[in-house]
Design a protein around this motif. Structure first.
Motif, short mmCIF file in Angstrom:
data_model
loop_
_atom_site.label_atom_id
_atom_site.label_comp_id
_atom_site.label_asym_id
_atom_site.label_seq_id
_atom_site.Cartn_x
_atom_site.Cartn_y
_atom_site.Cartn_z
N THR A 350 0.84 -1.20 0.00
CA THR A 350 0.00 0.00 0.00
C THR A 350 0.87 1.24 0.00
OG1 THR A 350 -1.82 -1.11 1.15
CG2 THR A 350 -1.75 1.29 1.29
N ALA A 351 1.92 1.25 0.83
CA ALA A 351 2.82 2.40 0.89
C ALA A 351 3.53 2.60 -0.44
CB ALA A 351 3.84 2.19 2.01
N ILE A 352 4.01 1.52 -1.05
CA ILE A 352 4.71 1.64 -2.33
C ILE A 352 3.77 2.15 -3.41
CG2 ILE A 352 5.79 0.29 -4.18
CD1 ILE A 352 7.01 -1.49 -1.99
N CYS A 353 2.56 1.61 -3.48
CA CYS A 353 1.59 2.02 -4.51
C CYS A 353 1.23 3.49 -4.35
CB CYS A 353 0.34 1.16 -4.43
SG CYS A 353 0.58 -0.52 -5.01
N ALA A 354 1.04 3.94 -3.11
CA ALA A 354 0.70 5.34 -2.89
C ALA A 354 1.78 6.26 -3.41
CB ALA A 354 0.46 5.59 -1.40
N LEU A 355 3.05 5.93 -3.14
CA LEU A 355 4.15 6.78 -3.61
C LEU A 355 4.34 6.66 -5.12
CD1 LEU A 355 6.83 6.37 -0.81
CD2 LEU A 355 5.36 8.33 -1.24
#
Length: 505
Positions: A350-355
């Motif tokens: 989720t963190a990677i996709c958001a960035l």
């Protein structure tokens, strides 16, 4: 006496008794009286929707009869004509029926309510709004006039145009069940399945649709198989749903032009609600539009199981950042695809996709959005450092996580595709897919196959069994669960009472 007989047979038709329709309709249509002939057409139309071998009504014929016939049978004929056009995805004919019903508006209670409902169906077909208050007035008029089918229909439409659509359409389904009205049950449960799909509960949509498809007459099958295909159920090579099959086949064959045709050319069905579904699905496959609720289950048609189970991916290549349905990953051959692998990676991904999708983000705001509580550097240092370690490990050599001036960003070294957990299917859908693959499984086996906590798997399986989607086999002290119907086949296979099923769906 003639009219009383016609009305009696018509009322029986709503209850599913259509044995006398053909004979009575033929006798009525042979009379000179326009009202009798209008009743004959009504009975033919009712029989047609129930599966009888009768031709669809001609709105021009009803328009001629309306000049001398009583308003009641004419307005009912228009109501049933709109149903025929709706199920056939025939917008021009629907518009013609609306023009007929507009021409016989005396202000009487039930004909006015029927006109309101017909106008609402046209608004739905043309993808525009409609005043909810008018439908609530129509419902009140139908109740006062003792027209239960029209009451149900007005509530179904309230679910389309009003808030809290699920509550409204479930109410319509229960009303139709209570009144023992087969045709209104088909309508209410079809839209209940549609609402479940839009609410990201495709496993419930498919369960409802499979039950409907076992009992519904031919005129209803086109739309039902369409909804089933969009919900990730069995595809069909004929009828409207064949376009969903063609879209999936084009994606797996790498046929970009075949997919683009559903975006760039006029809709193949010339019916905006379904053509819009096709166009949005095509955009999602090519990454030309954001995820649309109700279409992510199309990923279930992917021939690779791991990609079928992770529908939406964040794809980044240079400055190009987009969401893509897993069916379209083949169009991005130059990117490094990172399968999800473990559910424990959800927050990391989720963190990677958001960035990847949003670019740089202030560290405090990013942390709070991800974890749901305010960021305090000293207090949350360990959590933050572990997250960043896992992100860097996941990115490997494809990209670098950069912290600079209080902001975070991902610096790409090559194209990258990561599954976005924010669009992951509900646990129920994942469990059903696993059961279809395993044949039957205990809670422990299902949990192990999916990487779920045992308690979560147990809760999901109990819920599915209560909803009638799973059946339970006892083997000594063990309980094994299996899918109740065959819709949830292994995605590589692509093979092809409703009141009870929809009761709590």
């Amino acid at each position: 006496m003639v009219y009383e007989r016609a009305q009696s047979v018509f009322r029986e038709g709503w209850q599913g008794v259509t044995g006398d329709h053909a004979a009575v309709a033929t006798a009525l249509k042979g009379r000179e009286d326009p009202t009798a002939r209008a009743w004959g057409l009504v009975l033919d139309a009712q029989g047609f929707l129930a599966g009888a071998k009768a031709p669809p009504m001609d709105p021009d014929e009803v328009a001629i009869l309306s000049q001398g016939a009583s308003e009641a049978p004419v307005s009912i004929a228009c109501q049933l004509g709109v149903h025929q056009a709706l199920l056939a995805f025939d917008l021009p004919k629907m518009a013609r029926w609306i023009s007929v019903v507009r021409g016989c508006d005396s202000g009487a209670l039930l004909p006015t309510a029927r006109r309101t409902v017909a106008e609402a169906w046209l608004a739905f077909a043309e993808q525009r709004g409609f005043p909810l208050g008018e439908l609530e007035v129509a419902e009140g008029a139908a109740r006062e006039g003792g027209d239960a089918p029209l009451t149900v229909e007005s509530v179904v439409l309230q679910s389309v145009f009003g808030s809290d659509g699920l509550r409204r359409v479930r109410r319509a389904s229960r009303m139709a069940q209570t009144e023992s009205l087969p045709q209104p049950q088909y309508l209410a449960n079809l839209f209940l399945a549609r609402q479940r799909r839009l609410d990201q509960r495709p496993h419930l949509a498919i369960h409802i649709l499979q039950a409907l498809l076992r009992v519904a007459p031919a005129p209803w099958l086109g739309w039902m198989t369409w909804e089933r295909a969009l919900a990730g159920g069995a595809l069909a090579r004929s009828g409207p749903a064949a376009h969903v099959w063609a879209l999936v086949e084009a994606a797996e064959a790498g046929d970009r032009a075949g997919i683009s045709a559903y975006i760039d050319a006029p809709g193949p069905l010339a019916f905006p609600p379904v053509d819009q579904d096709l166009a949005d699905a095509a955009r999602l496959i090519l990454g030309r539009g954001g995820p649309r609720s109700g279409l992510t289950a199309l990923a279930g048609h992917h021939s690779e199981r791991t990609l079928a189970e992770t529908p939406i991916w964040a794809v980044a290549h240079g400055d190009d950042r987009r969401h893509v349905l897993s069916l379209g990953l083949g169009f991005f051959s130059s990117v490094d695809v990172r399968p999800s692998g473990r559910r424990q990676r959800a927050r990391t991904d989720t963190a990677i996709c958001a960035l990847l999708l949003e670019g740089a983000a202030p560290e405090p705001a990013f942390f709070e959005r991800l974890y749901g509580f305010p960021y305090e550097a000293e207090l949350h240092r360990g959590t933050r450092d572990m997250l960043y370690h896992r992100m860097r490990e996941r990115l490997s050599t494809s990209a670098t996580l950069v912290r600079e001036d209080g902001e975070l960003r991902i610096e790409l070294h090559r194209g990258l595709a990561v599954p976005d957990p924010r669009w992951a299917p509900a646990p129920e859908n994942a469990v059903l897919t696993a059961l279809a693959r395993l044949g039957a499984a205990t809670a422990q086996e299902a949990a192990a196959a999916l990487g779920l906590p045992l308690r979560t798997a147990q809760h999901v399986l109990r819920t599915l069994a209560k909803d009638g989607v799973c059946r339970i086999h006892r083997e000594g002290r063990k309980m094994r669960y299996a899918v109740e119907d065959t819709t949830f086949a292994e995605p590589t296979q692509r093979s092809g009472q409703n009141a009870q099923v929809a009761k709590d769906a």
